[in-house]
Each structure stands twice: as structure tokens, then as C-alpha cells.
Design a protein around this motif. Sequence first.
Motif, PDB file in Angstrom:
ATOM      1  N   LYS A 219       0.836  -1.201   0.000  1.00 29.76           N
ATOM      2  CA  LYS A 219       0.000   0.000   0.000  1.00 29.76           C
ATOM      3  C   LYS A 219       0.877   1.261   0.000  1.00 29.76           C
ATOM      4  CE  LYS A 219      -2.249  -1.204   3.678  1.00 29.76           C
ATOM      5  NZ  LYS A 219      -3.201  -1.171   4.825  1.00 29.76           N
ATOM      6  N   HIS A 220       0.480   2.234  -0.805  1.00 25.84           N
ATOM      7  CA  HIS A 220       1.307   3.411  -1.024  1.00 25.84           C
ATOM      8  C   HIS A 220       0.566   4.659  -0.560  1.00 25.84           C
ATOM      9  CE1 HIS A 220       3.913   6.279  -3.072  1.00 25.84           C
ATOM     10  NE2 HIS A 220       4.715   5.293  -3.451  1.00 25.84           N
ATOM     11  N   TYR A 221       1.317   5.589   0.058  1.00 27.69           N
ATOM     12  CA  TYR A 221       0.734   6.823   0.585  1.00 27.69           C
ATOM     13  C   TYR A 221       1.619   8.012   0.230  1.00 27.69           C
ATOM     14  CZ  TYR A 221      -1.904   3.584   3.525  1.00 27.69           C
ATOM     15  OH  TYR A 221      -2.710   2.560   3.970  1.00 27.69           O
ATOM     16  N   TYR A 222       1.013   9.187   0.145  1.00 27.22           N
ATOM     17  CA  TYR A 222       1.751  10.445   0.047  1.00 27.22           C
ATOM     18  C   TYR A 222       1.623  11.176   1.369  1.00 27.22           C
ATOM     19  CZ  TYR A 222       3.058  10.670  -4.900  1.00 27.22           C
ATOM     20  OH  TYR A 222       3.648  10.456  -6.116  1.00 27.22           O
ATOM     21  N   LEU A 223       2.741  11.706   1.855  1.00 24.82           N
ATOM     22  CA  LEU A 223       2.756  12.482   3.092  1.00 24.82           C
ATOM     23  C   LEU A 223       3.316  13.866   2.774  1.00 24.82           C
ATOM     24  CD1 LEU A 223       2.352  12.503   6.208  1.00 24.82           C
ATOM     25  CD2 LEU A 223       4.761  11.870   6.392  1.00 24.82           C
ATOM     26  N   GLN A 224       2.495  14.901   2.916  1.00 19.85           N
ATOM     27  CA  GLN A 224       2.930  16.270   2.651  1.00 19.85           C
ATOM     28  C   GLN A 224       3.359  16.905   3.955  1.00 19.85           C
ATOM     29  OE1 GLN A 224       2.630  17.282  -0.677  1.00 19.85           O
ATOM     30  NE2 GLN A 224       3.876  19.089  -0.225  1.00 19.85           N
ATOM     31  N   VAL A 225       4.642  17.288   4.014  1.00 22.22           N
ATOM     32  CA  VAL A 225       5.228  17.834   5.235  1.00 22.22           C
ATOM     33  C   VAL A 225       5.401  19.346   5.093  1.00 22.22           C
ATOM     34  CG1 VAL A 225       7.206  17.785   6.807  1.00 22.22           C
ATOM     35  CG2 VAL A 225       6.429  15.670   5.698  1.00 22.22           C
ATOM     36  N   PHE A 226       4.755  20.092   5.981  1.00 27.39           N
ATOM     37  CA  PHE A 226       4.971  21.524   6.090  1.00 27.39           C
ATOM     38  C   PHE A 226       5.920  21.763   7.265  1.00 27.39           C
ATOM     39  CE2 PHE A 226       0.801  20.733   4.252  1.00 27.39           C
ATOM     40  CZ  PHE A 226       0.889  21.460   3.068  1.00 27.39           C
ATOM     41  N   PHE A 227       6.159  23.012   7.604  1.00 28.05           N
ATOM     42  CA  PHE A 227       7.079  23.273   8.705  1.00 28.05           C
ATOM     43  C   PHE A 227       6.385  23.291  10.057  1.00 28.05           C
ATOM     44  CE2 PHE A 227      10.068  24.570   5.405  1.00 28.05           C
ATOM     45  CZ  PHE A 227      11.254  24.076   5.924  1.00 28.05           C
ATOM     46  N   ASP A 228       5.068  22.965  10.081  1.00 26.46           N
ATOM     47  CA  ASP A 228       4.393  22.886  11.382  1.00 26.46           C
ATOM     48  C   ASP A 228       3.494  21.662  11.510  1.00 26.46           C
ATOM     49  OD1 ASP A 228       2.584  23.807   9.512  1.00 26.46           O
ATOM     50  OD2 ASP A 228       1.719  25.363  10.782  1.00 26.46           O
ATOM     51  N   PRO A 234      -3.842   8.185   1.007  1.00 26.76           N
ATOM     52  CA  PRO A 234      -3.520   6.996   0.217  1.00 26.76           C
ATOM     53  C   PRO A 234      -3.387   7.338  -1.273  1.00 26.76           C
ATOM     54  CG  PRO A 234      -5.381   6.584   1.686  1.00 26.76           C
ATOM     55  CD  PRO A 234      -5.147   8.057   1.694  1.00 26.76           C
ATOM     56  N   PHE A 235      -2.467   6.690  -1.943  1.00 24.66           N
ATOM     57  CA  PHE A 235      -2.274   6.893  -3.384  1.00 24.66           C
ATOM     58  C   PHE A 235      -3.558   6.576  -4.145  1.00 24.66           C
ATOM     59  CE2 PHE A 235      -0.955   5.046  -7.533  1.00 24.66           C
ATOM     60  CZ  PHE A 235      -0.398   6.190  -8.099  1.00 24.66           C
ATOM     61  N   GLU A 236      -4.247   5.543  -3.717  1.00 24.25           N
ATOM     62  CA  GLU A 236      -5.503   5.161  -4.379  1.00 24.25           C
ATOM     63  C   GLU A 236      -6.516   6.301  -4.320  1.00 24.25           C
ATOM     64  OE1 GLU A 236      -8.854   1.561  -4.259  1.00 24.25           O
ATOM     65  OE2 GLU A 236      -7.253   1.655  -2.759  1.00 24.25           O
ATOM     66  N   GLN A 237      -6.566   7.012  -3.212  1.00 27.15           N
ATOM     67  CA  GLN A 237      -7.498   8.130  -3.087  1.00 27.15           C
ATOM     68  C   GLN A 237      -7.094   9.282  -4.000  1.00 27.15           C
ATOM     69  OE1 GLN A 237      -8.027   9.531   0.937  1.00 27.15           O
ATOM     70  NE2 GLN A 237      -9.651  10.975   0.384  1.00 27.15           N
ATOM     71  N   ILE A 238      -5.800   9.482  -4.189  1.00 29.08           N
ATOM     72  CA  ILE A 238      -5.322  10.504  -5.122  1.00 29.08           C
ATOM     73  C   ILE A 238      -5.852  10.224  -6.522  1.00 29.08           C
ATOM     74  CG2 ILE A 238      -3.265  11.360  -6.322  1.00 29.08           C
ATOM     75  CD1 ILE A 238      -1.759  11.075  -3.683  1.00 29.08           C
ATOM     76  N   GLN A 240      -8.511   8.494  -7.352  1.00 28.99           N
ATOM     77  CA  GLN A 240      -9.964   8.682  -7.379  1.00 28.99           C
ATOM     78  C   GLN A 240     -10.328  10.163  -7.477  1.00 28.99           C
ATOM     79  OE1 GLN A 240     -11.037   6.740  -3.727  1.00 28.99           O
ATOM     80  NE2 GLN A 240     -11.078   4.679  -4.617  1.00 28.99           N
ATOM     81  N   ILE A 241      -9.627  10.992  -6.733  1.00 25.88           N
ATOM     82  CA  ILE A 241      -9.913  12.425  -6.754  1.00 25.88           C
ATOM     83  C   ILE A 241      -9.581  13.025  -8.117  1.00 25.88           C
ATOM     84  CG2 ILE A 241      -9.166  14.663  -5.824  1.00 25.88           C
ATOM     85  CD1 ILE A 241      -8.844  13.236  -3.105  1.00 25.88           C
ATOM     86  N   ALA A 242      -8.398  12.699  -8.625  1.00 24.61           N
ATOM     87  CA  ALA A 242      -7.957  13.274  -9.895  1.00 24.61           C
ATOM     88  C   ALA A 242      -8.816  12.822 -11.070  1.00 24.61           C
ATOM     89  CB  ALA A 242      -6.498  12.914 -10.149  1.00 24.61           C
ATOM     90  N   ALA A 243      -9.494  11.684 -10.924  1.00 28.40           N
ATOM     91  CA  ALA A 243     -10.337  11.170 -12.008  1.00 28.40           C
ATOM     92  C   ALA A 243     -11.734  11.780 -11.996  1.00 28.40           C
ATOM     93  CB  ALA A 243     -10.441   9.649 -11.900  1.00 28.40           C
ATOM     94  N   ASP A 244     -12.057  12.556 -10.971  1.00 26.53           N
ATOM     95  CA  ASP A 244     -13.395  13.132 -10.837  1.00 26.53           C
ATOM     96  C   ASP A 244     -13.353  14.602 -11.240  1.00 26.53           C
ATOM     97  OD1 ASP A 244     -15.905  13.976 -10.158  1.00 26.53           O
ATOM     98  OD2 ASP A 244     -15.894  13.148  -8.128  1.00 26.53           O
ATOM     99  N   SER A 245     -13.731  14.889 -12.477  1.00 28.97           N
ATOM    100  CA  SER A 245     -13.644  16.256 -12.997  1.00 28.97           C
ATOM    101  C   SER A 245     -14.526  17.227 -12.219  1.00 28.97           C
ATOM    102  CB  SER A 245     -14.031  16.279 -14.473  1.00 28.97           C
ATOM    103  OG  SER A 245     -15.357  15.808 -14.660  1.00 28.97           O
ATOM    104  N   LYS A 246     -15.567  16.728 -11.566  1.00 28.05           N
ATOM    105  CA  LYS A 246     -16.456  17.609 -10.794  1.00 28.05           C
ATOM    106  C   LYS A 246     -15.735  18.228  -9.594  1.00 28.05           C
ATOM    107  CE  LYS A 246     -20.675  15.059 -12.008  1.00 28.05           C
ATOM    108  NZ  LYS A 246     -21.807  14.244 -11.478  1.00 28.05           N
ATOM    109  N   LYS A 247     -14.645  17.593  -9.150  1.00 25.83           N
ATOM    110  CA  LYS A 247     -13.920  18.097  -7.977  1.00 25.83           C
ATOM    111  C   LYS A 247     -12.813  19.075  -8.345  1.00 25.83           C
ATOM    112  CE  LYS A 247     -14.844  14.032  -5.122  1.00 25.83           C
ATOM    113  NZ  LYS A 247     -14.272  12.881  -4.384  1.00 25.83           N
ATOM    114  N   GLU A 248     -12.544  19.204  -9.653  1.00 24.10           N
ATOM    115  CA  GLU A 248     -11.472  20.109 -10.066  1.00 24.10           C
ATOM    116  C   GLU A 248     -11.867  21.551  -9.766  1.00 24.10           C
ATOM    117  OE1 GLU A 248      -8.387  20.871 -13.771  1.00 24.10           O
ATOM    118  OE2 GLU A 248     -10.137  19.589 -14.064  1.00 24.10           O
ATOM    119  N   GLY A 249     -10.946  22.267  -9.156  1.00 18.37           N
ATOM    120  CA  GLY A 249     -11.211  23.647  -8.775  1.00 18.37           C
ATOM    121  C   GLY A 249     -11.577  23.792  -7.318  1.00 18.37           C
ATOM    122  N   ASP A 250     -12.277  22.801  -6.768  1.00 15.54           N
ATOM    123  CA  ASP A 250     -12.662  22.847  -5.358  1.00 15.54           C
ATOM    124  C   ASP A 250     -11.770  21.968  -4.487  1.00 15.54           C
ATOM    125  OD1 ASP A 250     -14.812  24.612  -5.733  1.00 15.54           O
ATOM    126  OD2 ASP A 250     -16.115  22.973  -6.356  1.00 15.54           O
TER     127      ASP A 250
END
Length: 322
Positions: A219-228, A234-238, A240-250
Amino acid sequence: MANSEFLTNKEQGDWAEKLVQTAINEGELGLLAVRYGRSESLAAGDEGFEEFYASYQAELNEIGKRPDILIFERAHFPTDPDTSSDEVVSRAIAAIEVRSSSFLANRYAAYMEQRGAAALEACNRIRKEILGSELADLLREKNEELYRFLESAKNESFKQLDFRRPSWSSSAQLRRLSELLGDLKKHIAILHKRDYLSITPKVEDIALVNRWIQRFGVKHYYLQVFFDKAYLIPFEQILQIAADSKKEGDVFSVERDVKNQGKTTIKINVQVGREVIGKIDMPEHRSQMKEFERGRLLFYVTFEGGRGYIDGPLLKEVLGVC
């Protein structure tokens, strides 16, 4: 060719990986985080770079893109496992790609909230000034559709509005109306801008990450690290989100990212992820110099120290670890 920004970004990424690894291993979670991604620091112009680059491309073609960190159940690996073995890598319970960002997430959120509120306040002020004066009749005559919009507008409506700024100038009233509509458009433009920090997978990496997953079944994940703080998704969720054009912009956008040498990047609202590190102590930072063979000098920043305070139960929940 390497430049100062590239080297600083690489140093920041290395610091983020080390911070995450340490936070997991010191968290008494029964987990062992092991650095796994390529760690070479060669840049174009360094001796041996061509051989390194050819080897790296061959690896990408064969197994795909290695994640930065592998996570194992500590009971099965009391010492560092041999990650050169496919059999050992396949026994990892999760793989994490660490992405770093030069923001304080809390400060950014507060600023964007204040900026959005100020823009909405200005939109409503302009709306009231137009509709509460003789300018209302002028607007209805010149642009009835825009007049009807302002007449019924609510806060959430302004973000959906777009129109061409008029240049009416045949009378003082029309010039004033044009000025107000120009100001309205300026504040609406602020509402149109992306107002969230993002998790940033590069488009060119998607197929390479999937190739690695298909080979090892981890299983693969992305972790975005800020300074705080840091957010995990999950990569799988990425996908799913990118494939849904209705979510683009929001929920996400697709942009060419300056920090990643202009590469096309999917930017997903961090709030979709889970805040597995809720506090990070700021690292120390120092200037460094790199000298190339022909005398070219580059100056960049290195990072040392800092600590991430991990939410162990939440991390285990997201990873599906009992």
C-alpha cells in the motif's frame, strides 16, 4: 543543471524524510520506518552523474519509482531490513512518498481565511453601493443579467461570478459604475484563486508509482510535510480524486509547479488528507556552498534538527495497522 533553488529543495526534502522516519521510529508504535528511496546527491555537472542518471532511468523502467520510506512491523524486523531484496520489500505494510512544502500550514490557513473574508466584505459593500443608488438603474439598462445577479447575490454566489469589466465613460455616473464594477471584479478574482495548501503528486510519477505497487503489492501513501504539520493520503485516493472532474477547482487543481522544475503537478487540498503530524519543531537552517569542476559556485540552504510529533493511533488507523 542544478541551481540554488533545486539544491535547497532537495535538502528540505531530505530533512522532511528524516523527520518522518524519526517520528515513526520514536513513537513506540511497534513500527519500523526505513529510508528506501534513492539518496544520491549528484547533480548535473558532477563527476559520475551520467552513469547515475542512466542507472536511475533503468531502475524506473524495471520497478518504477521507489517510495521514500518503507514501514514494517517492528516485531518482524528488530534491525534494519535488507531493502535490496524484493522479498523483504514486499513484506512492508506501507510505503510513503514524502513531499515537502515551504509553508506554515496554520499561518497560511489563517491568512487565506482573512483574505477571503475581506474580499467578500468588499464585494458586498460594492453591491450595496450600486443597488442603493441611481447606479442601479444604469446597470439594469446596460447589463440586466449582471444587475439581476447583484440583486439576488449571497456570499457563496460571488465566487461563481465572472464578467468583463465595462469601460463606460460617456457620463460621470457611468464612469463611477465602471470603476465600481472593476473593483468588484478585482475582489472576485481573489475568491477565484486557490485558497488551500496541497498534497503535490507529479503527473509524471503516477505511472511510475503504480508500476512499483504492481511489482511489490505494498500500500502506497503520500505524506505532505509543512514546517508545522503533515498530512497523509492513500495513493488510491489521489487517483480517485484526480479522475473526478467535478472536484477540479474545489478539491484539486492541475498546475505547472515552479518548485518541481515546471513539471505538471496535481494539487489536492490537504484537508482531504489526515493530519498525522500535528506539530513540528522548526529546524535550524544554514547556508552551504557547492563548487563545480569549472569553478561555478552555488549557494543553498541546509536543514538540521526539528522534531515531528506524530499522532500514532491516527497513523495506524490510516495505514490499517491493528
